[in-house]
Design a protein around this motif. Structure first.
Motif, PDB file in Angstrom:
ATOM      1  N   ILE A 135       6.201  -8.942  16.850  1.00 22.39           N
ATOM      2  CA  ILE A 135       6.437  -8.364  18.041  1.00 22.39           C
ATOM      3  C   ILE A 135       5.078  -8.143  18.640  1.00 22.39           C
ATOM      4  CG2 ILE A 135       7.524  -6.081  19.069  1.00 22.39           C
ATOM      5  CD1 ILE A 135       9.523  -6.472  16.789  1.00 22.39           C
ATOM      6  N   ARG A 136       4.251  -7.793  17.740  1.00 21.03           N
ATOM      7  CA  ARG A 136       2.795  -7.568  18.288  1.00 21.03           C
ATOM      8  C   ARG A 136       2.198  -8.628  19.214  1.00 21.03           C
ATOM      9  NH1 ARG A 136      -0.365  -5.946  13.650  1.00 21.03           N
ATOM     10  NH2 ARG A 136       0.853  -4.084  13.878  1.00 21.03           N
ATOM     11  N   GLU A 137       2.624  -9.991  18.725  1.00 24.11           N
ATOM     12  CA  GLU A 137       2.049 -11.148  19.468  1.00 24.11           C
ATOM     13  C   GLU A 137       2.998 -11.289  20.867  1.00 24.11           C
ATOM     14  OE1 GLU A 137       1.401 -14.830  17.532  1.00 24.11           O
ATOM     15  OE2 GLU A 137       0.115 -13.856  16.094  1.00 24.11           O
ATOM     16  N   LYS A 141       6.904  -1.492  11.785  1.00 25.12           N
ATOM     17  CA  LYS A 141       6.955  -0.315  10.660  1.00 25.12           C
ATOM     18  C   LYS A 141       6.171   0.920  11.251  1.00 25.12           C
ATOM     19  CE  LYS A 141       4.816  -2.920   7.982  1.00 25.12           C
ATOM     20  NZ  LYS A 141       4.595  -4.291   8.587  1.00 25.12           N
ATOM     21  N   THR A 142       4.878   0.684  11.699  1.00 28.44           N
ATOM     22  CA  THR A 142       4.090   1.804  12.325  1.00 28.44           C
ATOM     23  C   THR A 142       4.727   2.548  13.557  1.00 28.44           C
ATOM     24  OG1 THR A 142       2.121   0.641  11.562  1.00 28.44           O
ATOM     25  CG2 THR A 142       1.763   2.552  13.281  1.00 28.44           C
ATOM     26  N   HIS A 143       5.364   1.754  14.168  1.00 27.89           N
ATOM     27  CA  HIS A 143       6.169   2.535  15.476  1.00 27.89           C
ATOM     28  C   HIS A 143       7.069   3.479  14.727  1.00 27.89           C
ATOM     29  CE1 HIS A 143       7.747   1.886  19.732  1.00 27.89           C
ATOM     30  NE2 HIS A 143       8.343   2.791  19.349  1.00 27.89           N
ATOM     31  N   VAL A 183       2.879   7.720   4.733  1.00 29.18           N
ATOM     32  CA  VAL A 183       1.838   6.703   4.390  1.00 29.18           C
ATOM     33  C   VAL A 183       2.183   5.548   4.640  1.00 29.18           C
ATOM     34  CG1 VAL A 183       0.320   6.193   2.465  1.00 29.18           C
ATOM     35  CG2 VAL A 183       1.431   8.283   2.373  1.00 29.18           C
ATOM     36  N   ASP A 184       1.228   4.765   5.597  1.00 26.50           N
ATOM     37  CA  ASP A 184       1.587   3.443   5.995  1.00 26.50           C
ATOM     38  C   ASP A 184       0.924   2.550   5.148  1.00 26.50           C
ATOM     39  OD1 ASP A 184       2.426   1.795   8.069  1.00 26.50           O
ATOM     40  OD2 ASP A 184       1.538   2.597   9.549  1.00 26.50           O
ATOM     41  N   ASP A 185       1.411   1.368   5.083  1.00 29.86           N
ATOM     42  CA  ASP A 185       0.993   0.190   4.293  1.00 29.86           C
ATOM     43  C   ASP A 185       0.281   0.419   2.931  1.00 29.86           C
ATOM     44  OD1 ASP A 185       1.158  -1.580   6.556  1.00 29.86           O
ATOM     45  OD2 ASP A 185      -0.821  -0.739   7.533  1.00 29.86           O
ATOM     46  N   ILE A 186       1.556   1.034   2.139  1.00 36.17           N
ATOM     47  CA  ILE A 186       1.218   1.536   1.034  1.00 36.17           C
ATOM     48  C   ILE A 186       0.589   0.238   0.073  1.00 36.17           C
ATOM     49  CG2 ILE A 186       3.639   1.199   0.234  1.00 36.17           C
ATOM     50  CD1 ILE A 186       1.875   4.520  -0.578  1.00 36.17           C
TER      51      ILE A 186
HETATM   52 MG    MG Z   1       1.370  -1.146  10.775  1.00 36.44          MG
END
Ligand code: MG
Ligand code: ADP
Length: 457
Positions: free
Chosen positions: A322-324, A168-170, A223-226
């Motif tokens: 995906i982070r892991e 999401k952040t990406h 806005v991330d992680d609303i």
């Molecule tokens: Mg994020």
């Protein structure tokens, strides 16, 4: 011979069928604003509000649409996808991939040099190019690209949701970077926690006025992680006003969350309905092939030389997020570099075994499962284990029972006792019901997938 079903009625029937086969987000985005204009002489004409929707329907959903139309009206031989008349010539064309190609329009009166104030939080490494698109993220990716090319025009607000570490952040950052680069606009990217923190500081230091103008004098707000706005009333109130101000000036707003708006507890309804008012796109865990492709992309960007069977092994075994996946790759590469040994599957297996739970499935503690379910549905623990027969409680209770069995490895009698001494047949019935409904009900499936992801964070 033509049937006499009016197109509106036929469309309603078709929508009823399609609704059962596509996700809610997809349905709302692609189908609800389109209509069947005409269905006669073997031709059905579907009219969409913009080019993007039209092409998406034609490219992605033609098969489903055609089947649904045929089952209601077998005489239809072909479907045409058109734009509603007021939209003709309004939008840019779409490339073959379904992603719009923008011709940058130069407005005569705009100065060539534009000062873009770009948020320092925007990381230039996050781009659309470095993002691997799979069916898990197709909709979210296309929506972010569309917004980048025409901010504030089509999908406002854009709401992306999905579990942790899924990109999401990406995507949000790629959107911000692209808008800043392509349009020279002032992009503000921040997390909802940051927004809240800045607001509190402004109140304390009596600089609320500066706070307001800072957030309202921008072109694009990301806005991330609303979801972290939940429970913060003052912040929600301020965000609501900021949102309205920007929205009314047709400024683009993009948000992400770990869950769909309807599942964010403790948030005001007026905000929730704002979040739902534009486009909602979900992002899921990618399939195996996409996971391999993501690892390949990471290797390419970091100039890692990793054998394909190793990538395949990592992708097959790291299925949380995906982070892991990326973390596992980095770890294997770093370890082999340090030791100066070649990267092999055997070595990878050994190195990652703690992450793989020694080959066995990790058993999740009951409390963690209950907490995750209660948190997701925003119901208190005593209610879920209690006697309430309310639907909002009964379904989550059954899901919790199912997860205790599947992820917690609990027996039916022990599940019964967790839930206030219920009979084991109640637990059995719940588990069977959920596992059979999961296949047919996509919303349920997504909810459970999301909760499961939380269990392994
Ligand atoms: Mg994020
Ligand atoms: P989230 O915000 O959903 O928790 P992130 O956007 O931080 O997840 O993604 C976690 C990591 O995985 C980042 O390093 C990101 O670049 C990477 N990543 C996620 N999805 C993809 C993708 N589809 N292609 C390439 N990298 C990805």
């Amino acid at each position: 011979m033509s049937t006499n079903i009016p197109p509106e009625e036929l469309w309603r029937t078709i929508l009823g069928e399609i609704e059962l086969t596509v996700s809610r987000a997809n349905f709302q985005t692609w189908f609800q604003n389109s209509t069947l204009h005409y269905a006669d002489e073997g031709v059905a004409v579907i009219v969409s509000p913009n080019v993007f929707t039209r092409d998406w329907l034609a490219n992605k959903y033609h098969k489903i649409i055609f089947q649904a139309i045929k089952s209601s009206n077998p005489q239809i031989q072909s479907v045409r996808y058109e734009l509603s008349s007021e939209q003709h010539g309004n939008m840019n064309p779409i490339g073959k991939s379904g992603i719009r190609i923008t011709k940058r329009t130069k407005q005569k009166d705009t100065p060539i040099v534009q000062h873009s104030r770009r948020s320092p939080e925007l990381n230039p490494d996050y781009t659309f190019n470095s993002f691997v698109v799979g069916s898990h993220s197709e909709l979210a990716f296309a929506a972010c690209q569309a917004v980048s090319e025409n901010p504030g025009v089509m999908y406002n607000p854009l709401f992306i949701y999905g579990g942790v570490g899924l990109g999401k952040t990406h995507l949000l950052q790629a959107t911000g970077n692209t808008i800043a680069n392509l349009h020279g606009k002032n992009v503000m990217y921040l997390t909802s926690e940051r927004f809240s923190h800045e607001l509190i500081t402004a109140i304390r230091e009596r600089t609320a006025h500066t706070f307001k103008s800072k957030h309202r004098n921008i072109d694009v707000l990301i806005v991330d992680d609303i979801q972290f706005l939940a429970g913060k009333e003052k912040t929600q109130d301020e965000f609501f006003h900021t949102f309205n101000e920007l929205y009314s000036c047709r400024k683009q707003i993009v948000m992400s969350s770990d869950r769909p708006p309807k599942a964010i507890g403790a948030i005001e309804d007026r905000l929730r309905s704002r979040f739902e008012g534009g486009m909602i796109a979900d992002i899921n865990m990618p399939d195996l092939e996409t996971r391999v492709a993501i690892l390949e992309k990471k290797c390419e960007r970091k100039s890692f030389q990793v054998p394909r069977d190793v990538l395949q092994f990592i992708a097959a075994h790291i299925t949380t997020n995906i982070r892991e996946l990326e973390g596992a790759l980095n770890r294997v590469v770093a370890d082999c570099q340090l030791r100066g040994c070649p990267i092999t599957t055997d070595h990878t297996k050994e190195l990652l075994s703690p992450m793989l739970g020694g080959g066995r499935r990790q058993v999740v503690h009951s409390k963690k499962i209950l907490d995750a379910v209660c948190g997701y549905y925003n119901i208190p623990a005593n209610e879920i284990i209690g006697k309430s027969r309310k639907k909002e409680v009964v379904v989550p209770r059954q899901i919790a029972m199912y997860l205790l069995r599947e992820e917690g490895g609990s027996t039916y009698p022990s599940i019964g006792s967790v839930f206030g001494g219920r009979d084991h047949t109640t637990a059995m019935h719940a588990c069977e019901k959920i596992s059979s409904q999961m296949n047919a009900n996509e919303v349920l499936y997504q909810d459970i997938t999301f909760i499961k992801q939380q269990l392994y964070v």
